[in-house]
Design a protein around this motif. Sequence first.
Motif, PDB file in Angstrom:
ATOM      1  N   ILE A  57       0.871  -1.177   0.000  1.00  0.00           N
ATOM      2  CA  ILE A  57       0.000   0.000   0.000  1.00  0.00           C
ATOM      3  C   ILE A  57       0.902   1.220   0.000  1.00  0.00           C
ATOM      4  O   ILE A  57       1.507   1.563   1.008  1.00  0.00           O
ATOM      5  CB  ILE A  57      -0.927  -0.002   1.229  1.00  0.00           C
ATOM      6  CG1 ILE A  57      -1.824  -1.231   1.192  1.00  0.00           C
ATOM      7  CG2 ILE A  57      -1.741   1.279   1.289  1.00  0.00           C
ATOM      8  CD1 ILE A  57      -2.715  -1.408   2.396  1.00  0.00           C
ATOM      9  N   LYS A  58       1.009   1.878  -1.179  1.00  0.00           N
ATOM     10  CA  LYS A  58       2.014   2.937  -1.347  1.00  0.00           C
ATOM     11  C   LYS A  58       1.454   4.288  -0.983  1.00  0.00           C
ATOM     12  O   LYS A  58       1.736   5.275  -1.631  1.00  0.00           O
ATOM     13  CB  LYS A  58       2.482   2.975  -2.802  1.00  0.00           C
ATOM     14  CG  LYS A  58       3.114   1.689  -3.261  1.00  0.00           C
ATOM     15  CD  LYS A  58       3.353   1.714  -4.743  1.00  0.00           C
ATOM     16  CE  LYS A  58       3.961   0.425  -5.219  1.00  0.00           C
ATOM     17  NZ  LYS A  58       3.145  -0.767  -4.857  1.00  0.00           N
ATOM     18  N   LYS A  59       0.614   4.341   0.027  1.00  0.00           N
ATOM     19  CA  LYS A  59      -0.080   5.590   0.287  1.00  0.00           C
ATOM     20  C   LYS A  59      -0.176   5.823   1.788  1.00  0.00           C
ATOM     21  O   LYS A  59      -0.422   4.890   2.537  1.00  0.00           O
ATOM     22  CB  LYS A  59      -1.488   5.449  -0.311  1.00  0.00           C
ATOM     23  CG  LYS A  59      -2.251   6.705  -0.349  1.00  0.00           C
ATOM     24  CD  LYS A  59      -3.466   6.574  -1.247  1.00  0.00           C
ATOM     25  CE  LYS A  59      -4.310   7.827  -1.112  1.00  0.00           C
ATOM     26  NZ  LYS A  59      -5.251   7.978  -2.191  1.00  0.00           N
ATOM     27  N   VAL A  60       0.034   7.069   2.203  1.00  0.00           N
ATOM     28  CA  VAL A  60      -0.132   7.414   3.608  1.00  0.00           C
ATOM     29  C   VAL A  60      -1.177   8.532   3.712  1.00  0.00           C
ATOM     30  O   VAL A  60      -1.387   9.264   2.750  1.00  0.00           O
ATOM     31  CB  VAL A  60       1.206   7.864   4.240  1.00  0.00           C
ATOM     32  CG1 VAL A  60       2.154   6.696   4.388  1.00  0.00           C
ATOM     33  CG2 VAL A  60       1.858   8.968   3.425  1.00  0.00           C
ATOM     34  N   GLU A 119       1.832  14.725  -9.315  1.00  0.00           N
ATOM     35  CA  GLU A 119       0.484  14.216  -9.062  1.00  0.00           C
ATOM     36  C   GLU A 119       0.533  12.920  -8.256  1.00  0.00           C
ATOM     37  O   GLU A 119      -0.238  12.726  -7.316  1.00  0.00           O
ATOM     38  CB  GLU A 119      -0.253  14.017 -10.397  1.00  0.00           C
ATOM     39  CG  GLU A 119      -1.726  13.764 -10.182  1.00  0.00           C
ATOM     40  CD  GLU A 119      -2.548  13.829 -11.464  1.00  0.00           C
ATOM     41  OE1 GLU A 119      -2.079  14.402 -12.457  1.00  0.00           O
ATOM     42  OE2 GLU A 119      -3.661  13.276 -11.454  1.00  0.00           O
ATOM     43  N   LEU A 120       1.455  12.030  -8.614  1.00  0.00           N
ATOM     44  CA  LEU A 120       1.611  10.785  -7.855  1.00  0.00           C
ATOM     45  C   LEU A 120       2.018  11.082  -6.416  1.00  0.00           C
ATOM     46  O   LEU A 120       1.485  10.487  -5.477  1.00  0.00           O
ATOM     47  CB  LEU A 120       2.674   9.900  -8.504  1.00  0.00           C
ATOM     48  CG  LEU A 120       2.197   8.998  -9.626  1.00  0.00           C
ATOM     49  CD1 LEU A 120       3.387   8.281 -10.247  1.00  0.00           C
ATOM     50  CD2 LEU A 120       1.198   7.978  -9.099  1.00  0.00           C
ATOM     51  N   ALA A 121       2.963  12.010  -6.264  1.00  0.00           N
ATOM     52  CA  ALA A 121       3.435  12.355  -4.911  1.00  0.00           C
ATOM     53  C   ALA A 121       2.268  12.866  -4.079  1.00  0.00           C
ATOM     54  O   ALA A 121       2.077  12.468  -2.931  1.00  0.00           O
ATOM     55  CB  ALA A 121       4.539  13.403  -4.998  1.00  0.00           C
ATOM     56  N   GLU A 122       1.446  13.731  -4.685  1.00  0.00           N
ATOM     57  CA  GLU A 122       0.318  14.305  -3.953  1.00  0.00           C
ATOM     58  C   GLU A 122      -0.687  13.225  -3.579  1.00  0.00           C
ATOM     59  O   GLU A 122      -1.170  13.150  -2.453  1.00  0.00           O
ATOM     60  CB  GLU A 122      -0.353  15.381  -4.828  1.00  0.00           C
ATOM     61  CG  GLU A 122       0.516  16.631  -4.966  1.00  0.00           C
ATOM     62  CD  GLU A 122       0.304  17.374  -6.281  1.00  0.00           C
ATOM     63  OE1 GLU A 122      -0.583  16.968  -7.081  1.00  0.00           O
ATOM     64  OE2 GLU A 122       1.030  18.364  -6.523  1.00  0.00           O
ATOM     65  N   LYS A 123      -0.976  12.344  -4.545  1.00  0.00           N
ATOM     66  CA  LYS A 123      -1.968  11.292  -4.282  1.00  0.00           C
ATOM     67  C   LYS A 123      -1.464  10.306  -3.241  1.00  0.00           C
ATOM     68  O   LYS A 123      -2.218   9.793  -2.433  1.00  0.00           O
ATOM     69  CB  LYS A 123      -2.337  10.582  -5.573  1.00  0.00           C
ATOM     70  CG  LYS A 123      -3.190  11.478  -6.453  1.00  0.00           C
ATOM     71  CD  LYS A 123      -3.653  10.817  -7.713  1.00  0.00           C
ATOM     72  CE  LYS A 123      -4.731  11.687  -8.369  1.00  0.00           C
ATOM     73  NZ  LYS A 123      -4.933  11.371  -9.773  1.00  0.00           N
ATOM     74  N   ASN A 170      -2.158  21.751  -9.298  1.00  0.00           N
ATOM     75  CA  ASN A 170      -0.986  21.756 -10.170  1.00  0.00           C
ATOM     76  C   ASN A 170      -1.281  22.692 -11.327  1.00  0.00           C
ATOM     77  O   ASN A 170      -2.123  22.393 -12.169  1.00  0.00           O
ATOM     78  CB  ASN A 170      -0.712  20.355 -10.711  1.00  0.00           C
ATOM     79  CG  ASN A 170      -0.421  19.378  -9.605  1.00  0.00           C
ATOM     80  OD1 ASN A 170       0.324  19.674  -8.680  1.00  0.00           O
ATOM     81  ND2 ASN A 170      -1.029  18.207  -9.675  1.00  0.00           N
ATOM     82  N   VAL A 171      -0.621  23.843 -11.322  1.00  0.00           N
ATOM     83  CA  VAL A 171      -0.870  24.847 -12.358  1.00  0.00           C
ATOM     84  C   VAL A 171       0.277  24.789 -13.355  1.00  0.00           C
ATOM     85  O   VAL A 171       1.400  25.178 -13.041  1.00  0.00           O
ATOM     86  CB  VAL A 171      -0.949  26.257 -11.729  1.00  0.00           C
ATOM     87  CG1 VAL A 171      -1.376  27.267 -12.767  1.00  0.00           C
ATOM     88  CG2 VAL A 171      -1.915  26.268 -10.567  1.00  0.00           C
ATOM     89  N   ASN A 176      13.112   8.341  -7.888  1.00  0.00           N
ATOM     90  CA  ASN A 176      13.367   9.149  -6.699  1.00  0.00           C
ATOM     91  C   ASN A 176      12.572  10.451  -6.704  1.00  0.00           C
ATOM     92  O   ASN A 176      12.326  11.035  -5.653  1.00  0.00           O
ATOM     93  CB  ASN A 176      14.861   9.477  -6.591  1.00  0.00           C
ATOM     94  CG  ASN A 176      15.672   8.256  -6.204  1.00  0.00           C
ATOM     95  OD1 ASN A 176      15.148   7.347  -5.564  1.00  0.00           O
ATOM     96  ND2 ASN A 176      16.938   8.225  -6.588  1.00  0.00           N
ATOM     97  N   GLY A 177      12.176  10.896  -7.902  1.00  0.00           N
ATOM     98  CA  GLY A 177      11.431  12.148  -8.008  1.00  0.00           C
ATOM     99  C   GLY A 177      10.153  12.135  -7.186  1.00  0.00           C
ATOM    100  O   GLY A 177       9.809  13.138  -6.554  1.00  0.00           O
ATOM    101  N   VAL A 178       9.465  11.016  -7.166  1.00  0.00           N
ATOM    102  CA  VAL A 178       8.204  10.953  -6.418  1.00  0.00           C
ATOM    103  C   VAL A 178       8.481  11.102  -4.922  1.00  0.00           C
ATOM    104  O   VAL A 178       7.817  11.885  -4.225  1.00  0.00           O
ATOM    105  CB  VAL A 178       7.453   9.640  -6.713  1.00  0.00           C
ATOM    106  CG1 VAL A 178       6.155   9.577  -5.917  1.00  0.00           C
ATOM    107  CG2 VAL A 178       7.146   9.533  -8.204  1.00  0.00           C
ATOM    108  N   ALA A 179       9.491  10.394  -4.418  1.00  0.00           N
ATOM    109  CA  ALA A 179       9.807  10.463  -2.984  1.00  0.00           C
ATOM    110  C   ALA A 179      10.261  11.868  -2.588  1.00  0.00           C
ATOM    111  O   ALA A 179       9.853  12.392  -1.547  1.00  0.00           O
ATOM    112  CB  ALA A 179      10.879   9.431  -2.630  1.00  0.00           C
TER     113      ALA A 179
END
Lengths: 313, 179
Positions: free
Chosen positions: A37-40, A64-68, A50-51, A291-294
Amino acid sequence: MSLSVKHLLGIRDLKRQDIETIFQTADQFKEVLQRPIKKVPTLRDTTIVNVFFENSTRTRISFELAEKRLGADVVNFSASGSSVSKGETLIDTVNNILSMKVDMVVMRHSASGAPHFLAKHIDVPIVNAGDGINEHPTQALLDAFSIRERLGGVEGKKVAICGDIMHSRVALSNIYCLRKLGAEVTVVGPPTLIPKHLAAALDVNVTYNLREALEWCDVANVLRIQLERQNTPLFSSLREYSLVYGVNRALLESLNKEIVIMHPGPINRGVELSSDAADSGQSIILQQVENGVAIRMAALYLLSGRGGKKLEA
Amino acid sequence: MKTILSDKQQAITIDRLCHQLIENHFPFDNSVLIGLQPRGIYLSDRIYDNLKKLLPETDIRYGKIDITFYRDDFSQGNTIHVPNETNIDFSIENKRVVLIDDVLYTGRTTRSALDAMLDFGRPSAVELLVLIDRRFSRELPIQADYTGRTIDAFITQKVKVLWKERDGKDEVVLENDAL
């Protein structure tokens, strides 16, 4: 422990401690991303917009992935197909979005300084996802984080930044970030693509000889030619550029050591970087993306507490 | 400042908690221990080492969990916490989990830990082990299954658990808040 800044506008404003705090936090988010479960639920009460006034694949998906994965609600906005084409100003556009109760803004804009301008007029934290030829802070953070991961640290490492230094926000952010972390930096490219006085202003080495730079460095960060930002021709042809400044397998094999190859993407294969170099074991291009997402989760997490959205009793 | 547990008493108490765990969980083939970051892991390290000494033949699964991302006070403008390491390299699916923390106070940390733990699977049962239980100060309906010492303390007082590894000595003290 939080960052010394309210917005992430550029690496220039950060202290070394800020960068290290972001890395420490990203280490733990990287662990989260390995779980089933990759979500907290950390930002479940936060809405982020995201503009994007400029095209993007990686950065936008990554944010977007990082935010979700932080549990935030996400709204996406792109300039094409919006009221911007009807003549709405930047502040009006963003204020209208914020009045719908948005807590953070991630913005990419083709004008350098656009997020800094916005930061003076709005109250919520802003993350710069690239502004013109100025800065792209999260890219520099993920680049340095990837170097740290691959080589065990950044301090004392030698990094060559190759290509279009003049028009690259990645180059400027990388120089700030690497210098703050104690790495040595050499920039290499055609004289027309390297700003004058860069060496003195940012304490980096400058060379126009690619082989010399590659023989010196531990890591080569190869940049794309930003043709969309060049109004006058600065070199004769892409073919000539590629012959003199293109990184390829044969060149890498002729060096006296094995260096790490990085690229912020998108790659123009065969121009600045050949396929046999980009897809080799020396390349950490896809690890950079991972690593960009983290890194973005860490930046958003650390900034989100500073929005002043206190729940009054 | 008042001593609640001296170093000797602390060692005896931890020893007793280990024996209670053995009583309920031996041979640990369906049980796992999880220490709560950052302060609970000193206790869980001790308990794990102690159990290994008492049961050298037994394989005990032991992990650490960080609850930073699961806190319920995040949006209150409180200080942002930099997370600590989470290290659970086994499945907790259908296992009996023992969560280990040093002090049980409001119960909010334990609640966050339950949330964090569920992201690693669905355990068959969860128990809570604490060294110090500050009763009468709970904000959530959470109680410990294994308790080192139960104490009554004012909200203005602070319970400090000291560990040799970090603080140079083993001791539990009750401090009056410096006003």
